[in-house]
Design an enzyme around this catalytic site. Structure first.
Site, PDB file in Angstrom:
ATOM      1  N   ILE A 152       0.840  -1.199   0.000  1.00  0.00           N
ATOM      2  CA  ILE A 152       0.000   0.000   0.000  1.00  0.00           C
ATOM      3  C   ILE A 152       0.874   1.248   0.000  1.00  0.00           C
ATOM      4  O   ILE A 152       0.496   2.290  -0.545  1.00  0.00           O
ATOM      5  CB  ILE A 152      -0.984  -0.006   1.196  1.00  0.00           C
ATOM      6  N   TYR A 153       2.062   1.175   0.596  1.00  0.00           N
ATOM      7  CA  TYR A 153       2.996   2.303   0.556  1.00  0.00           C
ATOM      8  C   TYR A 153       3.326   2.652  -0.891  1.00  0.00           C
ATOM      9  O   TYR A 153       3.206   3.799  -1.319  1.00  0.00           O
ATOM     10  CB  TYR A 153       4.279   1.955   1.321  1.00  0.00           C
ATOM     11  N   ALA A 154       3.736   1.660  -1.663  1.00  0.00           N
ATOM     12  CA  ALA A 154       4.079   1.891  -3.064  1.00  0.00           C
ATOM     13  C   ALA A 154       2.864   2.368  -3.854  1.00  0.00           C
ATOM     14  O   ALA A 154       2.966   3.252  -4.714  1.00  0.00           O
ATOM     15  CB  ALA A 154       4.645   0.615  -3.676  1.00  0.00           C
ATOM     16  N   THR A 156       0.313   4.115  -2.751  1.00  0.00           N
ATOM     17  CA  THR A 156       0.011   5.519  -2.466  1.00  0.00           C
ATOM     18  C   THR A 156       0.971   6.442  -3.194  1.00  0.00           C
ATOM     19  O   THR A 156       0.586   7.527  -3.649  1.00  0.00           O
ATOM     20  CB  THR A 156       0.052   5.827  -0.954  1.00  0.00           C
ATOM     21  N   LYS A 157       2.209   6.012  -3.339  1.00  0.00           N
ATOM     22  CA  LYS A 157       3.186   6.847  -4.041  1.00  0.00           C
ATOM     23  C   LYS A 157       2.891   6.887  -5.544  1.00  0.00           C
ATOM     24  O   LYS A 157       3.054   7.921  -6.200  1.00  0.00           O
ATOM     25  CB  LYS A 157       4.603   6.333  -3.778  1.00  0.00           C
TER      26      LYS A 157
END
Length: 336
Positions: A152-154, A156-157
């Protein structure tokens, strides 16, 4: 002299960028939420150092606080905004995904809105090499498709990149996104591998080595990274009049928007990285070999040709030299 608004100035990269900009004589306004994702005392130390310079001012508030951010930006009236603040950490995104949506999506939209209202000359925002996800063709180049994010980090980016493209197209706002590759160095975050490894080895605790050490990373020294950001400030993208984009350029054919890799253009095996840490410390690690962690990728490797074309600069610090500088800082900071 420029007036530059930087989000995340109490953070690892934001601190180093602000210090560089101040050394060049620019006015810098910082903005940071001081979240407790890691030891807030480290963030406070960074900010205290910056505040010793009268050309630096800071606002402490969350990115999602539209009123606070808008007021800080309007009051400072920057020429340029560099947006580095984010909820970082690939692994933590498995535990607390909501924090990433709040900070990285809502927070970034708030920054974009502030930049639009003020009509800044250039908005620069951090992305990550993690957006390349399951891509296997290396070195990673900005013009290749990147639609297979693994955390999810990637995700969002990647969403930030898409949001920025729409904003640049609609509002004719020059936006540069940069994808960072495994940044390390003094004043680094305690959740980063180098910090964790050095801390554990000196304490005689075991270190976790994922995928049995058969992982490769494009380690990028923080001073090289912020130098690249500084140079990119002066390379604002322009919307192509005829829609024709030069070969190898990630410039949009319909917007003043571009994405740029910032990496050392070299992949280093994790086991070699650990060996270098041991050599620097003069102490062996207790190695706990583990399997691959969910959401992780076996390798990252940047093609940094576009950065060189745009700025004439390419990161080049050897990872052994970077490790030595980190260890020197860490020993002084921790007293170990």
């Amino acid at each position: 002299m420029m007036r530059i608004f930087v989000t995340g100035t109490a953070g690892f990269i934001g601190f180093h960028l602000a210090r560089l900009l101040l050394a060049e004589g620019h006015q810098v306004a910082g903005f940071d939420g001081m979240t407790d994702y890691y030891d807030i005392r480290l963030k406070e130390r960074r900010h205290a150092m910056l505040l010793e310079n009268p050309a630096f001012s800071a606002t402490l508030a969350m990115l999602e606080d539209d009123a606070a951010l808008s007021s800080a930006v309007a009051g400072f009236a920057p020429d340029v905004i560099v947006h580095l603040a984010a909820q970082a950490g690939v692994r933590y995104s498995l535990e607390n995904p909501r924090a990433y949506l709040d900070a990285n999506v809502i927070g970034t939209f708030t920054v974009m809105e502030a930049a639009r209202r003020l009509g800044v000359q250039h908005l620069l925002m951090a992305s990550t090499s993690s957006v390349y996800g399951a891509n296997t063709e290396m070195p990673f180049i900005e013009t290749e498709k990147a639609d297979t994010q693994l955390t999810i980090y990637a995700a969002t980016k990647k969403a930030n990149e898409s949001m920025a493209h729409a904003w640049a197209h609609i509002h004719d706002l020059p936006i540069t996104m940069f994808r960072f590759f495994t940044v390390y160095g003094p004043w680094g975050r305690p959740d980063l591998a180098l910090y964790k490894f050095v801390d554990a080895i000196l304490d005689g605790r075991p270190i976790d080595i994922y995928n049995h050490g058969e992982m490769w990373r494009d380690f990028t020294y923080v001073d090289d990274l912020v130098r690249a950001i500084r140079l990119l400030i002066d390379a604002a993208p322009q919307r192509p009049e005829d829609g024709v984009v030069p070969e190898g350029d990630s410039l949009s054919p319909v917007a003043p928007w571009r994405v740029v890799n910032i990496g050392n253009s070299d992949k280093v095996r994790l086991l070699d990285f650990v060996d270098a840490i041991e050599d620097c410390l003069g102490q062996k690690a207790i190695r706990n070999y583990m399997g691959m962690q969910t959401g992780d990728v076996p390798a990252t490797w940047a093609n940094a040709d576009l950065l060189k074309t745009l700025t004439g600069y390419r990161p080049q610090t050897d990872f052994r030299d970077g490790i030595a500088r980190f260890v020197e800082w860490y020993r002084e900071y921790s007293g170990k």
